[in-house]
Motif scaffolding. Structure first.
Motif, PDB file in Angstrom:
ATOM      1  N   HIS A 124      -6.955   4.337  -1.436  1.00 38.29           N
ATOM      2  CA  HIS A 124      -7.942   4.873  -0.523  1.00 38.29           C
ATOM      3  C   HIS A 124      -7.340   4.914   0.863  1.00 38.29           C
ATOM      4  N   ALA A 125      -7.792   5.898   1.650  1.00 37.63           N
ATOM      5  CA  ALA A 125      -7.378   5.938   3.043  1.00 37.63           C
ATOM      6  C   ALA A 125      -8.336   5.048   3.828  1.00 37.63           C
ATOM      7  N   ASP A 126      -9.552   5.532   4.053  1.00 35.70           N
ATOM      8  CA  ASP A 126     -10.491   4.763   4.870  1.00 35.70           C
ATOM      9  C   ASP A 126     -11.357   3.821   4.045  1.00 35.70           C
ATOM     10  N   GLY A 127     -11.834   2.809   4.701  1.00 29.42           N
ATOM     11  CA  GLY A 127     -12.856   1.939   4.128  1.00 29.42           C
ATOM     12  C   GLY A 127     -13.975   1.782   5.148  1.00 29.42           C
ATOM     13  N   ILE A 128     -14.738   2.854   5.336  1.00 26.17           N
ATOM     14  CA  ILE A 128     -15.883   2.768   6.259  1.00 26.17           C
ATOM     15  C   ILE A 128     -17.088   2.361   5.425  1.00 26.17           C
ATOM     16  N   CYS A 129     -17.406   1.069   5.477  1.00 21.57           N
ATOM     17  CA  CYS A 129     -18.463   0.506   4.649  1.00 21.57           C
ATOM     18  C   CYS A 129     -19.701   0.242   5.510  1.00 21.57           C
ATOM     19  N   HIS A 130     -20.857   0.334   4.868  1.00 17.65           N
ATOM     20  CA  HIS A 130     -22.139   0.181   5.570  1.00 17.65           C
ATOM     21  C   HIS A 130     -22.975  -0.928   4.963  1.00 17.65           C
TER      22      HIS A 130
ATOM     23  N   SER B 112      -1.016   1.753   5.810  1.00 17.21           N
ATOM     24  CA  SER B 112      -2.056   2.130   6.762  1.00 17.21           C
ATOM     25  C   SER B 112      -2.843   3.324   6.230  1.00 17.21           C
ATOM     26  N   ASN B 113      -4.033   3.507   6.809  1.00 22.86           N
ATOM     27  CA  ASN B 113      -4.871   4.639   6.417  1.00 22.86           C
ATOM     28  C   ASN B 113      -4.126   5.955   6.563  1.00 22.86           C
ATOM     29  N   SER B 114      -3.434   6.118   7.693  1.00 21.35           N
ATOM     30  CA  SER B 114      -2.786   7.403   7.943  1.00 21.35           C
ATOM     31  C   SER B 114      -1.647   7.620   6.947  1.00 21.35           C
ATOM     32  N   PHE B 115      -0.981   6.539   6.564  1.00 14.20           N
ATOM     33  CA  PHE B 115       0.085   6.656   5.580  1.00 14.20           C
ATOM     34  C   PHE B 115      -0.476   7.087   4.220  1.00 14.20           C
ATOM     35  N   VAL B 116      -1.568   6.448   3.797  1.00 12.65           N
ATOM     36  CA  VAL B 116      -2.168   6.799   2.505  1.00 12.65           C
ATOM     37  C   VAL B 116      -2.620   8.256   2.524  1.00 12.65           C
ATOM     38  N   ARG B 117      -3.226   8.660   3.635  1.00 13.22           N
ATOM     39  CA  ARG B 117      -3.680  10.042   3.723  1.00 13.22           C
ATOM     40  C   ARG B 117      -2.490  10.996   3.660  1.00 13.22           C
ATOM     41  N   PHE B 118      -1.412  10.631   4.314  1.00 16.59           N
ATOM     42  CA  PHE B 118      -0.192  11.460   4.251  1.00 16.59           C
ATOM     43  C   PHE B 118       0.252  11.621   2.798  1.00 16.59           C
ATOM     44  N   VAL B 119       0.279  10.537   2.067  1.00 15.91           N
ATOM     45  CA  VAL B 119       0.691  10.604   0.665  1.00 15.91           C
ATOM     46  C   VAL B 119      -0.254  11.503  -0.140  1.00 15.91           C
ATOM     47  N   GLN B 120      -1.564  11.283   0.049  1.00 15.48           N
ATOM     48  CA  GLN B 120      -2.541  12.081  -0.697  1.00 15.48           C
ATOM     49  C   GLN B 120      -2.371  13.576  -0.434  1.00 15.48           C
TER      50      GLN B 120
ATOM     51  N   GLY C 157      10.104   0.251  -0.555  1.00 19.40           N
ATOM     52  CA  GLY C 157       9.566  -0.705   0.409  1.00 19.40           C
ATOM     53  C   GLY C 157       9.745  -0.205   1.831  1.00 19.40           C
ATOM     54  N   GLY C 158       9.150  -0.940   2.754  1.00 15.00           N
ATOM     55  CA  GLY C 158       9.314  -0.605   4.165  1.00 15.00           C
ATOM     56  C   GLY C 158      10.767  -0.783   4.590  1.00 15.00           C
ATOM     57  N   LYS C 159      11.201   0.011   5.561  1.00 11.55           N
ATOM     58  CA  LYS C 159      12.623  -0.023   5.942  1.00 11.55           C
ATOM     59  C   LYS C 159      13.009  -1.365   6.554  1.00 11.55           C
ATOM     60  N   GLU C 160      12.037  -2.066   7.180  1.00 11.84           N
ATOM     61  CA  GLU C 160      12.338  -3.378   7.763  1.00 11.84           C
ATOM     62  C   GLU C 160      12.705  -4.389   6.673  1.00 11.84           C
ATOM     63  N   ALA C 161      12.166  -4.164   5.455  1.00 11.39           N
ATOM     64  CA  ALA C 161      12.305  -5.159   4.394  1.00 11.39           C
ATOM     65  C   ALA C 161      13.414  -4.802   3.410  1.00 11.39           C
TER      66      ALA C 161
ATOM     67  N   ILE D 238       4.799   2.869  -3.155  1.00  7.87           N
ATOM     68  CA  ILE D 238       5.321   2.903  -1.789  1.00  7.87           C
ATOM     69  C   ILE D 238       4.543   1.877  -0.994  1.00  7.87           C
ATOM     70  N   PHE D 239       5.252   0.873  -0.517  1.00  8.19           N
ATOM     71  CA  PHE D 239       4.537  -0.186   0.199  1.00  8.19           C
ATOM     72  C   PHE D 239       5.211  -0.451   1.529  1.00  8.19           C
ATOM     73  N   GLU D 240       4.451  -1.075   2.440  1.00  5.26           N
ATOM     74  CA  GLU D 240       5.008  -1.333   3.759  1.00  5.26           C
ATOM     75  C   GLU D 240       5.582  -2.739   3.817  1.00  5.26           C
ATOM     76  N   ALA D 241       5.571  -3.343   4.958  1.00  6.17           N
ATOM     77  CA  ALA D 241       6.402  -4.522   5.218  1.00  6.17           C
ATOM     78  C   ALA D 241       6.500  -5.597   4.120  1.00  6.17           C
ATOM     79  N   ARG D 242       5.394  -6.174   3.633  1.00  5.23           N
ATOM     80  CA  ARG D 242       5.457  -7.368   2.793  1.00  5.23           C
ATOM     81  C   ARG D 242       6.413  -7.233   1.604  1.00  5.23           C
ATOM     82  N   PRO D 243       7.570  -7.886   1.636  1.00  6.66           N
ATOM     83  CA  PRO D 243       8.527  -7.705   0.535  1.00  6.66           C
ATOM     84  C   PRO D 243       8.064  -8.304  -0.785  1.00  6.66           C
ATOM     85  N   GLU D 244       7.246  -9.378  -0.736  1.00  9.05           N
ATOM     86  CA  GLU D 244       6.817  -9.991  -2.004  1.00  9.05           C
ATOM     87  C   GLU D 244       5.896  -9.076  -2.793  1.00  9.05           C
TER      88      GLU D 244
END
Lengths: 435, 435
Positions: free
Chosen positions: B226-232, B208-216, B152-156, B126-132
């Motif tokens: 992964h949802a978040d990438g909070i790196c230190h 997006s993070n929220s989309f990935v979390r929704f799927v999970q 794909g995303g509905k726009e694409a 499941i991917f968002e906008a980028r059609p390629e």
């Protein structure tokens, strides 16, 4: 004494376990093996106390009219305890699954990547009656550098408490913090445990099919194990009947209660008339009840009729369903429809048929000309088995200690930044694997 | 034309995909590479049609007032398409991840066990906008022997339909059944797809993070990503500041929108007074907004205050939070509490501190004296990246083609039965690893 402190919530306990586990994770093999030997010694010292606790559990269970097979599993005599302690020392001898370098690669001069195995963190293990399971599980957890939260069957609560008390006592003189091992004693805690995905990294349920399915359906934590073990043996038209008959008997009757025993025999129509009477006779000697589809009944008219329900049933008993198929494709389709992705086997002398079967059956273990009963971590030479997984993603099939570890990527540089490797004058990576 | 046949339920489509995938799973590397080249050629032939469809998508999106960054990702010009087709051919050149023998062991004379890699089965992507993205995903799926259901995303939608039409056209002259590739076009189908755990073996959400979390949170199918990438980035008291400053700038500002950019800088108190003004100056040149805790504000009085929310936020932007810690243990505790188990780095010349950090930080990627931005499948030399996983179980970190395969145990015997190896006169196993 109780291992569950009054006033502590399960979250506090889980957090303590995680804290202790993070220290355990980086201990040397020697330090972990020392702790494992300390556990063995402590269990030996606490032998009388453990056996007394088990007698009390058995009496209580007996008073409540526990079923006989369960009672036998609950019983922990001196002999069983000695075997379990031997098992602890055997785990000590196993290869350490932690710290294995899986990838060692130079990305550029001075920029070195390693993929290295490390413990999962905290294991949640829920097991039914057999109290000595706690002993094996704890030794596997320590060896793999993981903390462990145990929940035993309620019948075995006194035995488990005595065992875990001795284990913690043993660990108290080692580099492993005794908090790395925890025991839960109530059913409510089991349900809570399944929700602690922040603290628990893997759940291993050991018990009935319905129990495992319940766990799988009620947690977001990864679950290692399997619910059903509906295994098949397919007798191809090119089968050597002198192999097919004894393999069928072994796969069904050698130990029918286990998950890798077969439940359904699929027989190619062109060999059925020759094979079925012979196998029926051999199975009758082992008191196996047969249930056949309509075509099987024409050859074996005295057996019961198999229905759709039979194809979906794990008898775990001396019962075998039989279906005649017209092609290997039909056999494979039946297996992929009704099987548990556990273990399925083909008997054939036709190498093309064997290749098709090994390629198209979607199970963790796929065998040719041998019994399904070999699907087992000890028989595979893994030294220990933490369970047999029927999931699609690894770890799959019999899982040894390697199923209790994961990996991390560690990279060390000398000030390397990504900007050097991007844009118009991007420096190329070397990507050179190192020894 | 539409790839979603009217009257077919999604289950029928998924079953068709699985059927086609099971044949694809056993194709040779040559046959798969031939199919991948056929896809490249078909996409080249359909270039005008694909670009026309994309123009229609872009016009429709523009009319609906799509945000500019999304519009840019939606756009598929000739240049982007050519790059995507080059990417298809690059996947053709990658090592085949299927059929690798991981274990080859004699259990006894004539009883040979192999653990061999095989495709997972069917991927749901499941991917968002980028059609390629559809182009890259399909080539990776074919190479790894998996069927793929794309959403794909509905726009694409027009672009994706044109792309998948071309891909299926290309496959129609190859050994790969075009049913192995399917396109879903409605949001309702996405929700249905997440329920098809009988037919789909792995979900890869890209968005997006929220989309990935929704799927999970809405599927029992394993999810790679992964949802978040909070790196230190932790600047140890023994850090070489001449490395620490440029690494901080690279890790934050080289490409702030990506998941392996840092969000929080942890600085040891004994180096803070020397390091912070220097790094603040360098970051100011890159227009990075700083937010500090109370102690940081004493050194950098003009920056904003960081609150608890900052430690939990993936800015994905030119913003960096800063916290002063008194020990490496405090830094590690902060990372394990607030991090995403994605990528965290230490700058230090103290090897004991480095060892502690690499051992105790529980992240997929843990770096020393280099930028977090190196956490990437291409940079690691995997050739392709299907995603970065922050789960604890493997596959973890940047995942290449090997994340799209599993393994099965195949054993071949000569009539071997388990009864031979049990009981009083049990024959021992040889457990001899073979070349």
């Amino acid at each position: 004494m109780t291992t569950f402190q009054v006033g502590s919530s399960l979250i506090d306990i889980a957090a303590q376990t995680r804290q202790a586990a993070s220290k355990l994770a980086i201990l040397s093999t020697e330090a972990k093996n020392y702790a494992i030997e300390a556990i063995a010694l402590a269990l030996e010292s606490a032998k009388d106390e453990i056996i007394a606790a088990n007698i009390a559990d058995c009496e209580a269970a007996s008073n409540q009219g526990i079923a006989k097979p369960l009672y036998k599993r609950l019983q922990l005599d001196e002999h069983k305890l000695r075997d379990a302690i031997t098992g602890v020392r055997d785990v000590g001898k196993l290869d350490d699954p932690v710290g294995k370098v899986q990838i060692h690669r130079e990305l550029d001069t001075g920029l070195i990547l390693k993929r290295i195995t490390c413990p999962l963190g905290v294991l949640g293990i829920i097991f039914e009656a057999r109290p000595e399971a706690a002993i094996q599980i704890v030794s596997l957890a320590i060896k793999s550098g993981n903390g462990v939260i145990l929940k035993g069957g309620k019948e075995a609560v006194r035995s488990c408490e005595a065992i875990v008390k001795a284990i913690k006592q043993g660990l108290s003189h080692t580099a492993v913090n005794p908090d790395a091992v925890q025991l839960l004693t109530t059913r409510e805690e089991t349900l809570e445990l399944l929700k602690l995905d922040k603290y628990v990294d893997l759940i291993i349920p050991r018990g009935s099919n319905s129990f495992v399915r319940f766990v799988q359906e009620n947690t977001r934590i990864p679950v290692l194990g399997h619910a059903d073990g509906i295994c098949h043996l397919y007798i191809d038209k090119a089968a050597d009947i002198s192999l097919a008959v004894p393999i069928t008997v072994d796969a069904k009757a050698q130990y029918p209660a286990v998950c890798n025993a077969i439940e359904t025999l699929l027989v190619h129509s062109s060999i059925a008339e020759e094979f079925l009477p012979k196998v029926a006779e051999a199975l009758a000697q082992r008191h196996v009840e047969l249930r056949g589809d309509a075509r099987t009944l024409k050859i074996l008219p005295h057996i019961a009729t198999a229905t759709e329900i039979d194809w979906k049933t794990e008898y775990s008993d001396l019962i075998l369903s039989i279906k005649i198929v017209d092609s290997i494709e039909d056999a494979i389709a039946h297996i992929n429809e009704y099987g548990s992705r556990h273990t399925d086997a083909i008997i054939s002398e036709d190498s093309a048929a064997v290749e098709t079967f090994l390629g198209l059956v979607n199970s963790a273990n796929i065998f040719h000309n041998c019994s399904t009963r070999f699907a087992d971590g000890f028989r595979y030479g893994f030294g220990a088995e933490v369970g047999i997984s029927t999931q699609q993603m690894p770890p799959r099939g019999p899982v040894g200690l390697e199923g209790l570890v994961t990996y991390k990527y560690q990279m060390t540089g000398e000030g390397h930044i990504v900007a050097t490797y991007t844009g118009a004058n991007a420096k190329p990576f070397t990507h050179r694997d190192l020894k």
